[in-house]
Design a protein around this motif. Sequence first.
Motif, PDB file in Angstrom:
ATOM      1  N   VAL A   1      77.709 -30.578 133.152  1.00  0.00           N
ATOM      2  CA  VAL A   1      76.724 -29.813 132.396  1.00  0.00           C
ATOM      3  C   VAL A   1      76.002 -30.832 131.531  1.00  0.00           C
ATOM      4  O   VAL A   1      76.606 -31.511 130.699  1.00  0.00           O
ATOM      5  CB  VAL A   1      77.372 -28.689 131.546  1.00  0.00           C
ATOM      6  CG1 VAL A   1      78.493 -29.213 130.667  1.00  0.00           C
ATOM      7  CG2 VAL A   1      76.316 -27.981 130.716  1.00  0.00           C
ATOM      8  N   SER A   2      74.673 -30.973 131.761  1.00  0.00           N
ATOM      9  CA  SER A   2      73.999 -32.113 131.146  1.00  0.00           C
ATOM     10  C   SER A   2      72.496 -31.916 131.034  1.00  0.00           C
ATOM     11  O   SER A   2      71.892 -31.146 131.784  1.00  0.00           O
ATOM     12  CB  SER A   2      74.276 -33.372 131.981  1.00  0.00           C
ATOM     13  OG  SER A   2      73.646 -34.500 131.431  1.00  0.00           O
ATOM     14  N   TYR A   3      71.923 -32.667 130.092  1.00  0.00           N
ATOM     15  CA  TYR A   3      70.473 -32.709 129.922  1.00  0.00           C
ATOM     16  C   TYR A   3      69.850 -33.771 130.824  1.00  0.00           C
ATOM     17  O   TYR A   3      68.627 -33.909 130.860  1.00  0.00           O
ATOM     18  CB  TYR A   3      70.114 -33.015 128.470  1.00  0.00           C
ATOM     19  CG  TYR A   3      70.878 -34.169 127.869  1.00  0.00           C
ATOM     20  CD1 TYR A   3      70.632 -35.492 128.240  1.00  0.00           C
ATOM     21  CD2 TYR A   3      71.873 -33.932 126.916  1.00  0.00           C
ATOM     22  CE1 TYR A   3      71.344 -36.537 127.688  1.00  0.00           C
ATOM     23  CE2 TYR A   3      72.582 -34.986 126.358  1.00  0.00           C
ATOM     24  CZ  TYR A   3      72.314 -36.283 126.749  1.00  0.00           C
ATOM     25  OH  TYR A   3      73.031 -37.315 126.211  1.00  0.00           O
ATOM     26  N   ALA A   4      70.673 -34.534 131.577  1.00  0.00           N
ATOM     27  CA  ALA A   4      70.154 -35.591 132.441  1.00  0.00           C
ATOM     28  C   ALA A   4      71.174 -35.911 133.524  1.00  0.00           C
ATOM     29  O   ALA A   4      72.364 -35.591 133.392  1.00  0.00           O
ATOM     30  CB  ALA A   4      69.836 -36.843 131.637  1.00  0.00           C
ATOM     31  N   LEU A   5      70.703 -36.548 134.575  1.00  0.00           N
ATOM     32  CA  LEU A   5      71.578 -37.027 135.640  1.00  0.00           C
ATOM     33  C   LEU A   5      71.057 -38.395 136.051  1.00  0.00           C
ATOM     34  O   LEU A   5      69.962 -38.516 136.600  1.00  0.00           O
ATOM     35  CB  LEU A   5      71.563 -36.063 136.834  1.00  0.00           C
ATOM     36  CG  LEU A   5      72.627 -36.266 137.914  1.00  0.00           C
ATOM     37  CD1 LEU A   5      74.030 -36.168 137.321  1.00  0.00           C
ATOM     38  CD2 LEU A   5      72.466 -35.247 139.034  1.00  0.00           C
ATOM     39  N   ASN A   6      71.839 -39.447 135.746  1.00  0.00           N
ATOM     40  CA  ASN A   6      71.335 -40.802 135.990  1.00  0.00           C
ATOM     41  C   ASN A   6      71.472 -41.193 137.463  1.00  0.00           C
ATOM     42  O   ASN A   6      72.230 -40.583 138.228  1.00  0.00           O
ATOM     43  CB  ASN A   6      72.047 -41.816 135.081  1.00  0.00           C
ATOM     44  CG  ASN A   6      73.533 -41.932 135.385  1.00  0.00           C
ATOM     45  OD1 ASN A   6      73.923 -42.470 136.414  1.00  0.00           O
ATOM     46  ND2 ASN A   6      74.370 -41.409 134.482  1.00  0.00           N
TER      47      ASN A   6
ATOM     48  N   PHE B   1      81.291 -30.682 144.122  1.00  0.00           N
ATOM     49  CA  PHE B   1      80.464 -30.882 142.936  1.00  0.00           C
ATOM     50  C   PHE B   1      79.798 -29.582 142.528  1.00  0.00           C
ATOM     51  O   PHE B   1      79.235 -28.865 143.354  1.00  0.00           O
ATOM     52  CB  PHE B   1      79.389 -31.934 143.219  1.00  0.00           C
ATOM     53  CG  PHE B   1      78.376 -32.065 142.114  1.00  0.00           C
ATOM     54  CD1 PHE B   1      78.683 -32.754 140.950  1.00  0.00           C
ATOM     55  CD2 PHE B   1      77.116 -31.482 142.238  1.00  0.00           C
ATOM     56  CE1 PHE B   1      77.743 -32.864 139.930  1.00  0.00           C
ATOM     57  CE2 PHE B   1      76.181 -31.593 141.221  1.00  0.00           C
ATOM     58  CZ  PHE B   1      76.490 -32.290 140.059  1.00  0.00           C
ATOM     59  N   GLU B   2      79.854 -29.293 141.236  1.00  0.00           N
ATOM     60  CA  GLU B   2      79.110 -28.198 140.628  1.00  0.00           C
ATOM     61  C   GLU B   2      78.391 -28.769 139.409  1.00  0.00           C
ATOM     62  O   GLU B   2      79.011 -29.418 138.578  1.00  0.00           O
ATOM     63  CB  GLU B   2      80.044 -27.072 140.187  1.00  0.00           C
ATOM     64  CG  GLU B   2      80.790 -26.387 141.321  1.00  0.00           C
ATOM     65  CD  GLU B   2      81.839 -25.429 140.785  1.00  0.00           C
ATOM     66  OE1 GLU B   2      81.690 -24.208 140.975  1.00  0.00           O
ATOM     67  OE2 GLU B   2      82.794 -25.925 140.150  1.00  0.00           O
ATOM     68  N   GLY B   3      77.098 -28.527 139.328  1.00  0.00           N
ATOM     69  CA  GLY B   3      76.342 -29.080 138.215  1.00  0.00           C
ATOM     70  C   GLY B   3      75.366 -28.096 137.629  1.00  0.00           C
ATOM     71  O   GLY B   3      74.716 -27.337 138.357  1.00  0.00           O
TER      72      GLY B   3
ATOM     73  N   ARG C   1      72.816 -25.666 139.563  1.00  0.00           N
ATOM     74  CA  ARG C   1      72.000 -24.642 138.919  1.00  0.00           C
ATOM     75  C   ARG C   1      71.190 -25.289 137.812  1.00  0.00           C
ATOM     76  O   ARG C   1      71.522 -26.376 137.331  1.00  0.00           O
ATOM     77  CB  ARG C   1      72.878 -23.513 138.363  1.00  0.00           C
ATOM     78  CG  ARG C   1      73.612 -22.733 139.451  1.00  0.00           C
ATOM     79  CD  ARG C   1      74.332 -21.523 138.899  1.00  0.00           C
ATOM     80  NE  ARG C   1      75.024 -20.786 139.945  1.00  0.00           N
ATOM     81  CZ  ARG C   1      75.670 -19.638 139.765  1.00  0.00           C
ATOM     82  NH1 ARG C   1      75.717 -19.092 138.552  1.00  0.00           N
ATOM     83  NH2 ARG C   1      76.275 -19.043 140.777  1.00  0.00           N
ATOM     84  N   VAL C   2      70.133 -24.599 137.398  1.00  0.00           N
ATOM     85  CA  VAL C   2      69.214 -25.171 136.423  1.00  0.00           C
ATOM     86  C   VAL C   2      68.925 -24.159 135.329  1.00  0.00           C
ATOM     87  O   VAL C   2      68.870 -22.953 135.579  1.00  0.00           O
ATOM     88  CB  VAL C   2      67.897 -25.622 137.116  1.00  0.00           C
ATOM     89  CG1 VAL C   2      67.203 -24.445 137.774  1.00  0.00           C
ATOM     90  CG2 VAL C   2      66.979 -26.335 136.149  1.00  0.00           C
ATOM     91  N   VAL C   3      68.764 -24.658 134.111  1.00  0.00           N
ATOM     92  CA  VAL C   3      68.420 -23.805 132.974  1.00  0.00           C
ATOM     93  C   VAL C   3      67.152 -24.341 132.330  1.00  0.00           C
ATOM     94  O   VAL C   3      66.897 -25.557 132.310  1.00  0.00           O
ATOM     95  CB  VAL C   3      69.556 -23.753 131.928  1.00  0.00           C
ATOM     96  CG1 VAL C   3      70.785 -23.058 132.483  1.00  0.00           C
ATOM     97  CG2 VAL C   3      69.908 -25.149 131.431  1.00  0.00           C
ATOM     98  N   ASP C   4      66.335 -23.442 131.814  1.00  0.00           N
ATOM     99  CA  ASP C   4      65.088 -23.849 131.155  1.00  0.00           C
ATOM    100  C   ASP C   4      65.339 -24.385 129.755  1.00  0.00           C
ATOM    101  O   ASP C   4      64.631 -25.282 129.294  1.00  0.00           O
ATOM    102  CB  ASP C   4      64.118 -22.667 131.094  1.00  0.00           C
ATOM    103  CG  ASP C   4      63.588 -22.278 132.473  1.00  0.00           C
ATOM    104  OD1 ASP C   4      63.446 -23.177 133.321  1.00  0.00           O
ATOM    105  OD2 ASP C   4      63.342 -21.079 132.687  1.00  0.00           O
TER     106      ASP C   4
ATOM    107  N   ARG D   1      79.741 -21.139 130.570  1.00  0.00           N
ATOM    108  CA  ARG D   1      78.709 -20.421 129.829  1.00  0.00           C
ATOM    109  C   ARG D   1      77.314 -20.764 130.357  1.00  0.00           C
ATOM    110  O   ARG D   1      76.483 -19.879 130.576  1.00  0.00           O
ATOM    111  CB  ARG D   1      78.801 -20.730 128.336  1.00  0.00           C
ATOM    112  CG  ARG D   1      80.014 -20.144 127.645  1.00  0.00           C
ATOM    113  CD  ARG D   1      79.819 -20.089 126.143  1.00  0.00           C
ATOM    114  NE  ARG D   1      79.497 -21.376 125.557  1.00  0.00           N
ATOM    115  CZ  ARG D   1      80.407 -22.259 125.155  1.00  0.00           C
ATOM    116  NH1 ARG D   1      81.689 -21.987 125.310  1.00  0.00           N
ATOM    117  NH2 ARG D   1      80.037 -23.411 124.610  1.00  0.00           N
ATOM    118  N   TYR D   2      77.062 -22.043 130.561  1.00  0.00           N
ATOM    119  CA  TYR D   2      75.760 -22.439 131.090  1.00  0.00           C
ATOM    120  C   TYR D   2      75.587 -22.014 132.543  1.00  0.00           C
ATOM    121  O   TYR D   2      74.494 -21.606 132.956  1.00  0.00           O
ATOM    122  CB  TYR D   2      75.568 -23.955 130.958  1.00  0.00           C
ATOM    123  CG  TYR D   2      75.101 -24.370 129.586  1.00  0.00           C
ATOM    124  CD1 TYR D   2      73.763 -24.299 129.237  1.00  0.00           C
ATOM    125  CD2 TYR D   2      76.009 -24.806 128.625  1.00  0.00           C
ATOM    126  CE1 TYR D   2      73.323 -24.668 127.978  1.00  0.00           C
ATOM    127  CE2 TYR D   2      75.586 -25.181 127.351  1.00  0.00           C
ATOM    128  CZ  TYR D   2      74.246 -25.113 127.032  1.00  0.00           C
ATOM    129  OH  TYR D   2      73.818 -25.462 125.779  1.00  0.00           O
TER     130      TYR D   2
END
Length: 262
Positions: free
Chosen positions: A143-148, A166-168, A200-203, A249-250
């Motif tokens: 769960v992250s604001y970025a993926l390098n 993998f689940e992200g 999955r993606v969140v705004d 949660r996210y």
Amino acid sequence: MESALEEIEFLALSPNRVETLRLLAESAHTRRELVEATGASQPTLGRILSDFEERSWVERDGSDYRATVTGRLVSRGFDDLLDVLAADTDLRPVVEWLPGDAITFDLRHLTDATITTPSRVRPNAPVQRAVDLLSDAERVRVVSYALNEQSLDVIADRTAAGEQTFEGVVSAAAVDALADDSQLRGRLRDLLGAQGAEMRVVDDPIPVAATVADDVVHLFLRDDAGILRASLDVASPAVRTWADDLFDRYWADADPLTVDQV
């Protein structure tokens, strides 16, 4: 308060006192056993036991000494204080970059954490630490604001090979950043097309960059300018529970991300 501080000082000034009280709080010991366990001399140990008896922290039963109820209470309390101070000492170099609003677990669970910071010879050390953990993990949740790029490469390769699931959950901004680079977009599409991988993606912004690699939780620590300052990782059940709850949660509020959307 003053008398309590005096008692803390009384214990803190002598490691032999701390260890003797800890041993007696665990089980009964003879004076000979205490000498062997602590390395204190007979006269020193005699003074310690006398001081403890005066405070009603220990009691004697024949040749055995054992901690009283209050002695066990003091020993536990002092050990807790030592744990808190150990955590403070370990985390002091990076505490300003911890995502304080997101962390809800007791920071004492980070006492055994591995902290990795950049250096002149290894400026990418925090990222490499994450890559090393990902390279050995069979199950990864992010769960992250970025993926390098480095992490994305490892995850894409290992999921494609069937070596990892993998689940992200990532922010929309993170997806946009990857999609703007043709090479990274291709790697992301590889990952999304692999069996055993789901994203999955969140705004809304995500305040942490947390990875659960099997039983290890890894956190990237950035400053207010977004510069990577350090990372820490720890194999703690309490921290793992926190990270899993955060992910769940996210995940529940996120939208699926598919190959066609990239």
